[in-house]
Design a protein around this motif. Structure first.
Motif, PDB file in Angstrom:
ATOM      1  N   ALA A 129       0.861  -1.157  -0.237  1.00  0.00           N
ATOM      2  CA  ALA A 129      -0.092  -0.065  -0.077  1.00  0.00           C
ATOM      3  C   ALA A 129       0.732   1.207   0.008  1.00  0.00           C
ATOM      4  O   ALA A 129       2.190   1.131   0.074  1.00  0.00           O
ATOM      5  CB  ALA A 129      -1.088   0.051   1.231  1.00  0.00           C
ATOM      6  N   ALA A 130       0.160   2.224  -0.369  1.00  0.00           N
ATOM      7  CA  ALA A 130       1.070   3.615  -0.261  1.00  0.00           C
ATOM      8  C   ALA A 130       1.213   4.137   1.196  1.00  0.00           C
ATOM      9  O   ALA A 130       0.512   3.674   2.171  1.00  0.00           O
ATOM     10  CB  ALA A 130       0.194   4.701  -0.930  1.00  0.00           C
ATOM     11  N   PHE A 131       2.500   4.947   1.542  1.00  0.00           N
ATOM     12  CA  PHE A 131       2.560   5.386   2.698  1.00  0.00           C
ATOM     13  C   PHE A 131       1.780   6.561   2.739  1.00  0.00           C
ATOM     14  O   PHE A 131       0.869   7.241   2.146  1.00  0.00           O
ATOM     15  CB  PHE A 131       4.035   5.873   2.849  1.00  0.00           C
ATOM     16  N   LYS A 132       1.608   6.933   4.325  1.00  0.00           N
ATOM     17  CA  LYS A 132       0.835   8.239   4.557  1.00  0.00           C
ATOM     18  C   LYS A 132       1.543   8.861   5.784  1.00  0.00           C
ATOM     19  O   LYS A 132       2.126   8.280   6.763  1.00  0.00           O
ATOM     20  CB  LYS A 132      -0.530   7.698   4.999  1.00  0.00           C
ATOM     21  N   ASN A 133       1.479  10.152   5.686  1.00  0.00           N
ATOM     22  CA  ASN A 133       2.265  11.141   6.708  1.00  0.00           C
ATOM     23  C   ASN A 133       1.030  11.420   7.665  1.00  0.00           C
ATOM     24  O   ASN A 133       0.124  11.970   7.298  1.00  0.00           O
ATOM     25  CB  ASN A 133       2.810  12.285   6.080  1.00  0.00           C
ATOM     26  N   VAL A 134       1.308  11.338   9.107  1.00  0.00           N
ATOM     27  CA  VAL A 134       0.081  11.883   9.963  1.00  0.00           C
ATOM     28  C   VAL A 134       0.828  12.914  10.923  1.00  0.00           C
ATOM     29  O   VAL A 134       1.508  12.422  11.641  1.00  0.00           O
ATOM     30  CB  VAL A 134      -0.492  10.493  10.652  1.00  0.00           C
ATOM     31  N   PRO A 135       0.441  14.123  10.920  1.00  0.00           N
ATOM     32  CA  PRO A 135       1.019  14.963  11.958  1.00  0.00           C
ATOM     33  C   PRO A 135       0.390  14.738  13.266  1.00  0.00           C
ATOM     34  O   PRO A 135      -0.943  14.567  13.485  1.00  0.00           O
ATOM     35  CB  PRO A 135       0.270  16.376  11.478  1.00  0.00           C
ATOM     36  N   LEU A 136       1.234  15.074  14.312  1.00  0.00           N
ATOM     37  CA  LEU A 136       0.688  14.675  15.595  1.00  0.00           C
ATOM     38  C   LEU A 136       1.615  15.477  16.661  1.00  0.00           C
ATOM     39  O   LEU A 136       2.439  16.062  16.177  1.00  0.00           O
ATOM     40  CB  LEU A 136       0.998  13.322  16.072  1.00  0.00           C
ATOM     41  N   THR A 137       0.750  15.780  17.698  1.00  0.00           N
ATOM     42  CA  THR A 137       1.656  16.628  18.683  1.00  0.00           C
ATOM     43  C   THR A 137       1.732  15.692  20.004  1.00  0.00           C
ATOM     44  O   THR A 137       0.426  15.169  20.543  1.00  0.00           O
ATOM     45  CB  THR A 137       0.634  17.851  19.093  1.00  0.00           C
ATOM     46  N   ILE A 149      -5.894   5.013  10.902  1.00  0.00           N
ATOM     47  CA  ILE A 149      -5.123   5.444   9.672  1.00  0.00           C
ATOM     48  C   ILE A 149      -5.382   4.627   8.648  1.00  0.00           C
ATOM     49  O   ILE A 149      -4.858   3.498   8.495  1.00  0.00           O
ATOM     50  CB  ILE A 149      -3.338   5.405  10.159  1.00  0.00           C
ATOM     51  N   ASP A 150      -5.839   5.182   7.615  1.00  0.00           N
ATOM     52  CA  ASP A 150      -6.258   4.501   6.425  1.00  0.00           C
ATOM     53  C   ASP A 150      -5.308   4.589   5.502  1.00  0.00           C
ATOM     54  O   ASP A 150      -4.900   5.729   4.819  1.00  0.00           O
ATOM     55  CB  ASP A 150      -7.559   4.809   5.773  1.00  0.00           C
ATOM     56  N   LEU A 151      -4.410   3.439   4.901  1.00  0.00           N
ATOM     57  CA  LEU A 151      -3.302   3.423   4.016  1.00  0.00           C
ATOM     58  C   LEU A 151      -3.914   3.568   2.755  1.00  0.00           C
ATOM     59  O   LEU A 151      -4.735   2.574   2.164  1.00  0.00           O
ATOM     60  CB  LEU A 151      -2.197   2.521   4.090  1.00  0.00           C
ATOM     61  N   PRO A 152      -3.592   4.264   1.685  1.00  0.00           N
ATOM     62  CA  PRO A 152      -4.597   4.072   0.344  1.00  0.00           C
ATOM     63  C   PRO A 152      -3.815   3.302  -0.613  1.00  0.00           C
ATOM     64  O   PRO A 152      -2.648   2.765  -0.271  1.00  0.00           O
ATOM     65  CB  PRO A 152      -4.166   5.579  -0.065  1.00  0.00           C
ATOM     66  N   ARG A 153      -4.431   2.961  -1.483  1.00  0.00           N
ATOM     67  CA  ARG A 153      -4.270   2.134  -2.401  1.00  0.00           C
ATOM     68  C   ARG A 153      -2.868   2.706  -3.126  1.00  0.00           C
ATOM     69  O   ARG A 153      -2.643   3.863  -3.122  1.00  0.00           O
ATOM     70  CB  ARG A 153      -4.979   1.741  -3.654  1.00  0.00           C
ATOM     71  N   ARG A 194      19.555   4.221  -9.699  1.00  0.00           N
ATOM     72  CA  ARG A 194      18.232   3.841  -9.723  1.00  0.00           C
ATOM     73  C   ARG A 194      17.451   4.104  -8.467  1.00  0.00           C
ATOM     74  O   ARG A 194      18.223   3.913  -7.183  1.00  0.00           O
ATOM     75  CB  ARG A 194      18.061   2.175 -10.268  1.00  0.00           C
ATOM     76  N   PHE A 195      16.033   4.431  -8.477  1.00  0.00           N
ATOM     77  CA  PHE A 195      15.178   4.545  -7.312  1.00  0.00           C
ATOM     78  C   PHE A 195      14.026   3.904  -7.641  1.00  0.00           C
ATOM     79  O   PHE A 195      13.485   3.841  -8.812  1.00  0.00           O
ATOM     80  CB  PHE A 195      15.364   5.863  -6.859  1.00  0.00           C
ATOM     81  N   SER A 196      13.362   3.873  -6.491  1.00  0.00           N
ATOM     82  CA  SER A 196      11.934   3.400  -6.660  1.00  0.00           C
ATOM     83  C   SER A 196      11.062   3.896  -5.265  1.00  0.00           C
ATOM     84  O   SER A 196      11.990   3.774  -4.244  1.00  0.00           O
ATOM     85  CB  SER A 196      11.937   1.746  -6.917  1.00  0.00           C
ATOM     86  N   ALA A 197       9.985   3.715  -5.386  1.00  0.00           N
ATOM     87  CA  ALA A 197       8.982   4.169  -4.155  1.00  0.00           C
ATOM     88  C   ALA A 197       7.712   3.674  -4.578  1.00  0.00           C
ATOM     89  O   ALA A 197       7.196   3.490  -5.455  1.00  0.00           O
ATOM     90  CB  ALA A 197       9.252   5.587  -4.027  1.00  0.00           C
ATOM     91  N   GLN A 198       6.994   3.444  -3.247  1.00  0.00           N
ATOM     92  CA  GLN A 198       5.583   3.004  -3.417  1.00  0.00           C
ATOM     93  C   GLN A 198       4.820   4.376  -2.931  1.00  0.00           C
ATOM     94  O   GLN A 198       4.894   4.868  -2.015  1.00  0.00           O
ATOM     95  CB  GLN A 198       5.169   1.976  -2.343  1.00  0.00           C
ATOM     96  N   VAL A 199       3.897   4.818  -3.752  1.00  0.00           N
ATOM     97  CA  VAL A 199       3.295   6.002  -3.743  1.00  0.00           C
ATOM     98  C   VAL A 199       1.890   5.908  -3.794  1.00  0.00           C
ATOM     99  O   VAL A 199       1.529   4.807  -4.279  1.00  0.00           O
ATOM    100  CB  VAL A 199       3.814   7.267  -4.625  1.00  0.00           C
ATOM    101  N   PRO A 200       1.097   6.995  -3.277  1.00  0.00           N
ATOM    102  CA  PRO A 200      -0.416   6.747  -3.500  1.00  0.00           C
ATOM    103  C   PRO A 200      -1.081   6.707  -4.950  1.00  0.00           C
ATOM    104  O   PRO A 200      -0.411   7.354  -5.786  1.00  0.00           O
ATOM    105  CB  PRO A 200      -0.656   8.029  -3.080  1.00  0.00           C
ATOM    106  N   ALA A 201      -1.900   5.768  -5.374  1.00  0.00           N
ATOM    107  CA  ALA A 201      -2.248   5.300  -6.709  1.00  0.00           C
ATOM    108  C   ALA A 201      -2.832   6.483  -7.546  1.00  0.00           C
ATOM    109  O   ALA A 201      -2.778   6.776  -8.689  1.00  0.00           O
ATOM    110  CB  ALA A 201      -2.970   4.312  -6.622  1.00  0.00           C
ATOM    111  N   ASP A 202      -3.500   7.536  -6.717  1.00  0.00           N
ATOM    112  CA  ASP A 202      -4.300   8.319  -7.431  1.00  0.00           C
ATOM    113  C   ASP A 202      -3.948   9.815  -7.256  1.00  0.00           C
ATOM    114  O   ASP A 202      -4.595  10.745  -7.192  1.00  0.00           O
ATOM    115  CB  ASP A 202      -5.775   8.336  -7.149  1.00  0.00           C
ATOM    116  N   ALA A 203      -2.436  10.119  -7.048  1.00  0.00           N
ATOM    117  CA  ALA A 203      -2.158  11.313  -6.639  1.00  0.00           C
ATOM    118  C   ALA A 203      -1.016  11.912  -7.572  1.00  0.00           C
ATOM    119  O   ALA A 203      -0.226  10.804  -8.089  1.00  0.00           O
ATOM    120  CB  ALA A 203      -1.505  11.343  -5.176  1.00  0.00           C
TER     121      ALA A 203
END
Length: 324
Positions: A129-137, A149-153, A194-203
């Motif tokens: 799944a794609a990663f997600k950044n969540v701000p917190l205090t 926390i819902d991880l997107p496709r 070379r590089f690669s990454a898992q990113v949100p599918a619809d962004a």
């Protein structure tokens, strides 16, 4: 715990001395001037230079003061896959938290303890799944619940970073800006560039590569519907500026120097002088630059210098500082 104290008079501070507290947390400072005001800073010995666990107070001789060192906090939450389905290889990581990513159990629940009381970004990722950044205090002595926390496709993007001569740019950092995410992510190019990454599918994405020696590539846009499997980031031909910092004929080490584009006004690159006073700033695109001491190391009377950067050539800017 120990307490350091120093004289506070306008903007002048003397070198601090240190007192150690007893088992009850008490301390006494002797030998103080009766007319001075002092700055007291308390921290635990095991915290080293951690500025987030420091208690401070201004006090005069004869006062009985209390310094309360902020306690740690915790964060809890649960990770699920948006739209349902199982997740694999889930980890949570506190950005700038000084610890490696923490695996998440099969039920998706996690808890992270012993965090300084301040703001963080929690990065949640999975292999499918794609990663997600969540701000917190995080607050002192409290448990912060970030909820579910819902991880997107996700989709996998890949590419290569090249030098101006077409050779792979090993170790270059690739910044991936993601529409709707203020943090984005950074990955590194391997030995073949070379590089690669898992990113949100619809962004939609914007990628740039950065390297201390080579500068910065032009941004490359990847649409939300693009495959993103053959991205190429290429550094443009660049030049450099170098020089020495000295004072009274002696080298000045550990001072910052910056190169500022004469046209755009943005700091393009920076460097720090070594033990011999030498510095070098690479990866500068052709054009006019202002070279000067970094703001944190600025010295009155030391003027900036204008240089012209030419591809493949070195420009020079030496700085003479007042004797110590």
């Amino acid at each position: 715990m120990y307490v350091e104290h120093s004289t506070s008079m306008l903007m002048t501070r003397v070198h601090p001395s240190v007192e150690t507290t007893d088992d009850a947390g008490r301390f006494t400072v002797h030998g103080l001037s009766p007319t001075a005001t002092y700055s007291l800073n308390a921290k635990r010995a095991q915290d080293g230079d951690a500025s987030f666990r420091v208690a401070s107070v201004e006090a005069a001789p004869g006062q009985d003061v209390v310094l309360r060192i902020p306690g740690d906090g915790s964060v809890v939450g649960r990770v699920v896959r948006a739209g349902g389905g199982s997740l694999a290889g889930v980890t949570v990581e506190v950005a700038d938290g000084g610890r490696p990513p923490q695996p998440v159990g099969g039920d998706g629940r996690f808890r992270i303890d012993n965090l300084f009381a301040r703001q963080y970004t929690l990065r949640v990722s999975a292999t499918n799944a794609a990663f997600k950044n969540v701000p917190l205090t995080v607050r002192s002595g409290q448990v912060t619940d970030v909820g579910t926390i819902d991880l997107p496709r996700g989709r996998r993007i890949a590419g290569v970073v090249k030098r101006a001569d077409g050779q792979p740019a090993m170790g270059a950092g690739v910044t991936i800006a993601i529409a709707g995410d203020a943090e984005g992510m950074v990955v590194s190019a391997d030995g073949e560039g070379r590089f690669s990454a898992q990113v949100p599918a619809d962004a939609a994405l914007t990628l740039t590569a950065d390297d201390r020696r080579l500068g910065k590539t032009e941004p490359v846009a990847v649409g939300a519907s693009d495959a993103g499997g053959a991205i190429e980031l290429t550094f443009r031909p660049a030049g450099s500026v170098e020089g020495t910092l000295s004072a009274g004929g002696k080298p000045v080490a550990h001072r910052g120097v910056v190169a500022i584009s004469d046209g755009g006004g943005a700091t393009v690159q920076a460097a720090q002088s070594d033990e011999s006073g030498y510095y070098r700033i690479d990866g500068l695109l052709p054009g006019s630059y202002v070279v000067q001491l970094a703001a944190s190391d600025a010295v009155a009377g030391v003027k900036s210098q204008n240089v012209q950067i030419v591809v493949g050539e070195k420009a020079f800017a030496n700085f003479e500082l007042p004797p110590p």
